[in-house]
Design a protein around this motif. Structure first.
Motif, PDB file in Angstrom:
ATOM      1  N   MET A 106       0.851  -1.206   0.000  1.00 16.13           N
ATOM      2  CA  MET A 106       0.000   0.000   0.000  1.00 16.13           C
ATOM      3  C   MET A 106       0.882   1.249   0.000  1.00 16.13           C
ATOM      4  O   MET A 106       1.698   1.445   0.888  1.00 16.13           O
ATOM      5  N   SER A 107       0.713   2.089  -1.019  1.00 21.00           N
ATOM      6  CA  SER A 107       1.524   3.299  -1.083  1.00 21.00           C
ATOM      7  C   SER A 107       0.910   4.398  -0.221  1.00 21.00           C
ATOM      8  O   SER A 107      -0.299   4.433  -0.024  1.00 21.00           O
ATOM      9  N   ALA A 108       1.781   5.274   0.263  1.00 20.18           N
ATOM     10  CA  ALA A 108       1.273   6.453   0.968  1.00 20.18           C
ATOM     11  C   ALA A 108       0.763   7.461  -0.051  1.00 20.18           C
ATOM     12  O   ALA A 108      -0.245   8.123   0.151  1.00 20.18           O
ATOM     13  N   ILE A 109       1.494   7.570  -1.148  1.00 20.56           N
ATOM     14  CA  ILE A 109       1.101   8.496  -2.218  1.00 20.56           C
ATOM     15  C   ILE A 109       1.044   7.714  -3.528  1.00 20.56           C
ATOM     16  O   ILE A 109       1.972   6.971  -3.850  1.00 20.56           O
ATOM     17  N   HIS A 110      -0.041   7.866  -4.232  1.00 20.64           N
ATOM     18  CA  HIS A 110      -0.142   7.209  -5.525  1.00 20.64           C
ATOM     19  C   HIS A 110      -0.702   8.212  -6.530  1.00 20.64           C
ATOM     20  O   HIS A 110      -1.778   8.770  -6.313  1.00 20.64           O
ATOM     21  N   ILE A 111       0.036   8.472  -7.599  1.00 23.90           N
ATOM     22  CA  ILE A 111      -0.552   9.284  -8.660  1.00 23.90           C
ATOM     23  C   ILE A 111      -0.349   8.586  -9.993  1.00 23.90           C
ATOM     24  O   ILE A 111       0.651   7.916 -10.227  1.00 23.90           O
ATOM     25  N   HIS A 112      -1.346   8.736 -10.831  1.00 26.48           N
ATOM     26  CA  HIS A 112      -1.309   8.062 -12.121  1.00 26.48           C
ATOM     27  C   HIS A 112      -1.826   9.010 -13.197  1.00 26.48           C
ATOM     28  O   HIS A 112      -2.928   9.517 -13.099  1.00 26.48           O
ATOM     29  N   GLN A 113      -0.990   9.245 -14.188  1.00 27.88           N
ATOM     30  CA  GLN A 113      -1.369  10.107 -15.309  1.00 27.88           C
ATOM     31  C   GLN A 113      -1.909  11.458 -14.830  1.00 27.88           C
ATOM     32  O   GLN A 113      -2.860  11.993 -15.396  1.00 27.88           O
ATOM     33  N   LEU A 114      -1.291  11.980 -13.779  1.00 26.57           N
ATOM     34  CA  LEU A 114      -1.773  13.232 -13.203  1.00 26.57           C
ATOM     35  C   LEU A 114      -1.552  14.390 -14.169  1.00 26.57           C
ATOM     36  O   LEU A 114      -0.505  14.511 -14.798  1.00 26.57           O
ATOM     37  N   GLN A 115      -2.572  15.229 -14.265  1.00 26.43           N
ATOM     38  CA  GLN A 115      -2.546  16.309 -15.239  1.00 26.43           C
ATOM     39  C   GLN A 115      -3.107  17.586 -14.637  1.00 26.43           C
ATOM     40  O   GLN A 115      -4.097  17.548 -13.911  1.00 26.43           O
ATOM     41  N   LYS A 116      -2.460  18.693 -14.928  1.00 32.16           N
ATOM     42  CA  LYS A 116      -3.054  19.982 -14.573  1.00 32.16           C
ATOM     43  C   LYS A 116      -2.827  20.947 -15.728  1.00 32.16           C
ATOM     44  O   LYS A 116      -1.700  21.215 -16.128  1.00 32.16           O
ATOM     45  N   ILE A 117      -3.921  21.416 -16.261  1.00 35.55           N
ATOM     46  CA  ILE A 117      -3.832  22.379 -17.361  1.00 35.55           C
ATOM     47  C   ILE A 117      -4.394  23.706 -16.880  1.00 35.55           C
ATOM     48  O   ILE A 117      -5.522  23.776 -16.399  1.00 35.55           O
ATOM     49  N   TYR A 118      -3.584  24.732 -16.959  1.00 35.16           N
ATOM     50  CA  TYR A 118      -4.065  26.076 -16.612  1.00 35.16           C
ATOM     51  C   TYR A 118      -4.505  26.790 -17.878  1.00 35.16           C
ATOM     52  O   TYR A 118      -3.880  26.637 -18.924  1.00 35.16           O
ATOM     53  N   LYS A 119      -5.543  27.575 -17.725  1.00 32.71           N
ATOM     54  CA  LYS A 119      -5.907  28.460 -18.835  1.00 32.71           C
ATOM     55  C   LYS A 119      -5.277  29.815 -18.556  1.00 32.71           C
ATOM     56  O   LYS A 119      -5.515  30.426 -17.526  1.00 32.71           O
ATOM     57  N   ILE A 120      -4.450  30.255 -19.468  1.00 35.54           N
ATOM     58  CA  ILE A 120      -3.753  31.523 -19.278  1.00 35.54           C
ATOM     59  C   ILE A 120      -4.365  32.554 -20.222  1.00 35.54           C
ATOM     60  O   ILE A 120      -4.563  32.278 -21.403  1.00 35.54           O
ATOM     61  N   HIS A 121      -4.678  33.715 -19.671  1.00 34.69           N
ATOM     62  CA  HIS A 121      -5.186  34.776 -20.538  1.00 34.69           C
ATOM     63  C   HIS A 121      -4.030  35.423 -21.258  1.00 34.69           C
ATOM     64  O   HIS A 121      -3.003  35.712 -20.676  1.00 34.69           O
ATOM     65  N   GLU A 122      -4.227  35.617 -22.519  1.00 35.28           N
ATOM     66  CA  GLU A 122      -3.141  36.155 -23.334  1.00 35.28           C
ATOM     67  C   GLU A 122      -3.599  37.399 -24.044  1.00 35.28           C
ATOM     68  O   GLU A 122      -4.740  37.492 -24.485  1.00 35.28           O
ATOM     69  N   ARG A 123      -2.713  38.355 -24.168  1.00 36.03           N
ATOM     70  CA  ARG A 123      -3.053  39.480 -25.023  1.00 36.03           C
ATOM     71  C   ARG A 123      -1.779  40.107 -25.533  1.00 36.03           C
ATOM     72  O   ARG A 123      -0.711  39.978 -24.953  1.00 36.03           O
ATOM     73  N   GLU A 124      -1.928  40.775 -26.636  1.00 36.05           N
ATOM     74  CA  GLU A 124      -0.762  41.412 -27.216  1.00 36.05           C
ATOM     75  C   GLU A 124      -0.459  42.695 -26.459  1.00 36.05           C
ATOM     76  O   GLU A 124      -1.289  43.194 -25.708  1.00 36.05           O
ATOM     77  N   ALA A 125       0.725  43.226 -26.685  1.00 35.07           N
ATOM     78  CA  ALA A 125       1.125  44.444 -26.005  1.00 35.07           C
ATOM     79  C   ALA A 125       0.303  45.620 -26.520  1.00 35.07           C
ATOM     80  O   ALA A 125      -0.260  45.566 -27.615  1.00 35.07           O
ATOM     81  N   GLY A 126       0.227  46.664 -25.732  1.00 35.47           N
ATOM     82  CA  GLY A 126      -0.412  47.892 -26.198  1.00 35.47           C
ATOM     83  C   GLY A 126      -1.772  48.117 -25.597  1.00 35.47           C
ATOM     84  O   GLY A 126      -2.430  47.198 -25.128  1.00 35.47           O
TER      85      GLY A 126
END
Lengths: 261, 328
Positions: free
Chosen positions: B1-21
């Motif tokens: 029995m593991s204390a920590i088990h992760i499998h195929q863990l994923q985190k995707i952030y949505k980042i707001h993007e904009r051009e300069a100006g």
């Protein structure tokens, strides 16, 4: 029970922190007395010209001023500092420490900072309130007391929920301190009974920034001017606000941990 | 029995993007362009109870994001995560009472009052019985040498002292899983060593599972037999630190102490044919050579020069880790 222990422990920390800076006590005392002097001066000026103001006698308004100072003291002692700290935590990422604790995060956030010297206002407000009541020579029965306490509780719940809702926006917008400033300045308007204001302002102070429920309504309760309809309205709004602020808080926390994205 | 088990863990952030100006800034008020950033992209590993694992990667590799998902602060975008049989992001109290998170760059003790008063808050929130609390506190005070510190206002403590108090505060509820995110950052060497020794001792005594990130390889070397290396959200290596060194260190350093007159006045020049001379002072030279040629070059050096002393060194672990990142 454990909620009360958590609240108490934060008060204890607040006392300990402030004791480190004793000078603050005297500054606060001065500030409170000045605030009282200004409020009483305002009353004196008004009642030089008239005997009643929108149906309120000078003694009634004294009670109102007392409640205004008392409630303001509570807000500035716990609610406002805690919410400011919360917004700071969101910005700096230290909110993580709160969320990871095995206790209700809304409770922790709401009482996490206590500026104990504001207790001066809380006590001073009570004193002014009592003085007003004595000068009214009003016989206060259990009925009025119960109505007053209920109205105070509802007022506190409404103001607290209002603060919480505004602060919760910081999950999305990060910088919303300025919203709280709006509340602080609107609160100054609560020093007078909302009935004397023009309709639009009365509406604003009742429903948009609900100061009427925190100050005018309890004062009416104590001076026997409160109608049952208003009281039940206060109870209803308080319940609604508590529930919706709680719901909104949970949505905010969910957003913060990226569960809703 | 593991204390920590992760499998195929994923985190995707949505980042707001904009051009300069200014124009772009105004347009972005109405319509925001978003871009997906894969902070953690399909990581799998298991940690056994009582294990100390070093979690390595350059800034922005996804270490902190992973730690936050493990401690329940962040909701994963995909994959499985299980810590002590709980799903962290559900944050049930039973789970939260068994873990702790220490972040070296952030502190939670109240600034103006002594740490001992802040600990009191911790005791109430975690429902720690008074006798158990006293016992744990005594142990931590003893192990971390906190006696002279916990009664002083936190603002009067040095960075190292404050960190020791922070760590003690984070362990008062005897957590079984410790997430330590850069616990020694910014500390001087002595304070670093102190905290390192403490973590090792705590792990030995309480069989606690520790996941540690640090930029100081000395921490990792002293504490972790096993390391997990991630970069750009992907797992690059998971295994023994010694194995990592063997696999990724491309060269060795040969340090020779030459007898007087050994180079016949030619100095460092005499050694150039044998390897890259990285250092030459007063008859002592350090040569960098390819790993597989180290043995052959050593014997040639010993044959060609009168030598007082010779040692073969592994490259600093930092450089090896960098090698891993480049390979990935």
């Amino acid at each position: 029970m454990s909620y009360l222990r958590i609240i108490w422990i934060y008060f204890r920390l607040g006392i300990l922190s402030e004791l480190e800076y004793r000078a603050n006590f005297f500054v606060q005392l001065l500030e409170s007395l000045l605030g009282l002097a200004v409020a009483l001066g305002g009353l004196a000026v008004v009642f030089n010209h008239t005997d009643t103001l929108g149906g309120w006698l000078p003694e009634h308004l004294l009670v109102l001023v007392g409640i205004h100072i008392h409630v303001g003291g509570i807000i500035n002692m716990v609610i406002s500092p805690s919410m400011q700290r919360f917004m700071e935590d969101v910005r700096k990422g230290t909110l993580d420490f709160t969320i990871i604790k095995p206790a209700d995060s809304q409770l922790l956030v709401s009482v996490q900072r206590v500026e104990i010297w504001k207790l001066v206002d809380v006590v001073l407000g009570l004193v002014v309130m009592v003085v007003g009541m004595v000068r009214l020579r009003a016989a206060i029965g259990w009925g009025e007391t119960a109505v007053f306490l209920l109205a105070m509780f509802c007022g506190a719940a409404i103001v607290y929920s209002f603060y919480l809702i505004l602060s919760t926006f910081s999950f999305w917008f990060v910088k919303v301190e300025n919203i709280l400033v709006i509340f602080q300045s609107m609160y100054q308007a609560g020093r007078w009974p909302v009935g004397i204001y023009p309709d639009w302002l009365r509406f604003t102070l009742t429903f948009l920034v609900p100061i009427a429920f925190a100050v005018t309504v309890p004062a009416e309760g104590l001076t026997g001017q409160l109608t049952p309809q208003t009281l039940w309205l206060a109870v209803g709004i308080a319940a609604m606000m508590l529930i919706s602020s709680r719901t909104f808080w949970k949505i905010g926390i969910k957003y913060y941990s990226g569960a809703s994205a | 029995m593991s204390a920590i088990h992760i499998h195929q863990l994923q985190k995707i952030y949505k980042i707001h993007e904009r051009e300069a100006g200014l124009g772009a800034a105004v347009r972005s008020l109405v319509k925001r362009k978003t871009r997906d950033v894969r902070a953690v992209d399909g990581i799998c590993f298991d940690v056994a109870p009582g294990e100390i694992v070093g979690f390595l990667g350059p800034n922005g590799a996804g270490k902190t994001t992973t730690l936050k998902m493990l401690s329940g602060l962040l909701h994963p975008t995909g994959g499985e995560v299980d810590v002590l049989g709980h799903t962290p992001w559900q944050r049930d109290k039973e789970f939260l009472r068994q873990i702790t998170l220490v972040m070296g760059q952030r502190n939670q003790l109240v600034w103006d009052i002594p740490a001992i008063d802040s600990y009191e808050l911790h005791r109430v929130i975690y429902h720690i019985p008074l006798d158990e609390y006293q016992c744990t506190l005594d142990e931590l005070v003893d192990l971390l040498d906190l006696k002279p510190l916990i009664h002083k206002p936190v603002r009067n403590l040095s960075l190292g002292e404050r960190m020791k108090c922070e760590i003690a505060g984070a362990l008062l509820h005897r957590p079984q899983v410790l997430f330590l995110d850069e616990p020694t950052i910014g500390l001087d060497v002595t304070a670093q060593r102190r905290i390192r020794e403490f973590v090792a001792e705590y792990n030995r005594r309480h069989k606690a599972t520790v996941l540690l990130t640090s930029h100081y390889m000395a921490d990792v070397e002293a504490l972790c037999q096993r390391v997990i290396v991630i970069h750009h959200g992907k797992l690059l290596f998971d295994g023994d630190l010694a194995d990592l060194m063997r696999r990724f260190s491309a060269y060795k350093t040969i340090v020779v102490d030459l007898a007087p007159g050994a180079t016949a006045g030619r100095g460092a020049g005499a050694l150039r044919p044998y390897g890259e001379v990285v250092n030459y002072t007063d008859g002592q030279a350090a040569l960098r050579v390819a790993k597989k040629e180290a043995a052959a070059i050593t014997s040639r050096l010993l044959a060609d020069f009168p030598i007082h002393d010779l040692t073969i060194q592994d490259p600093p672990i930092e450089e090896v880790i960098e090698q891993v990142f480049n390979a990935g």
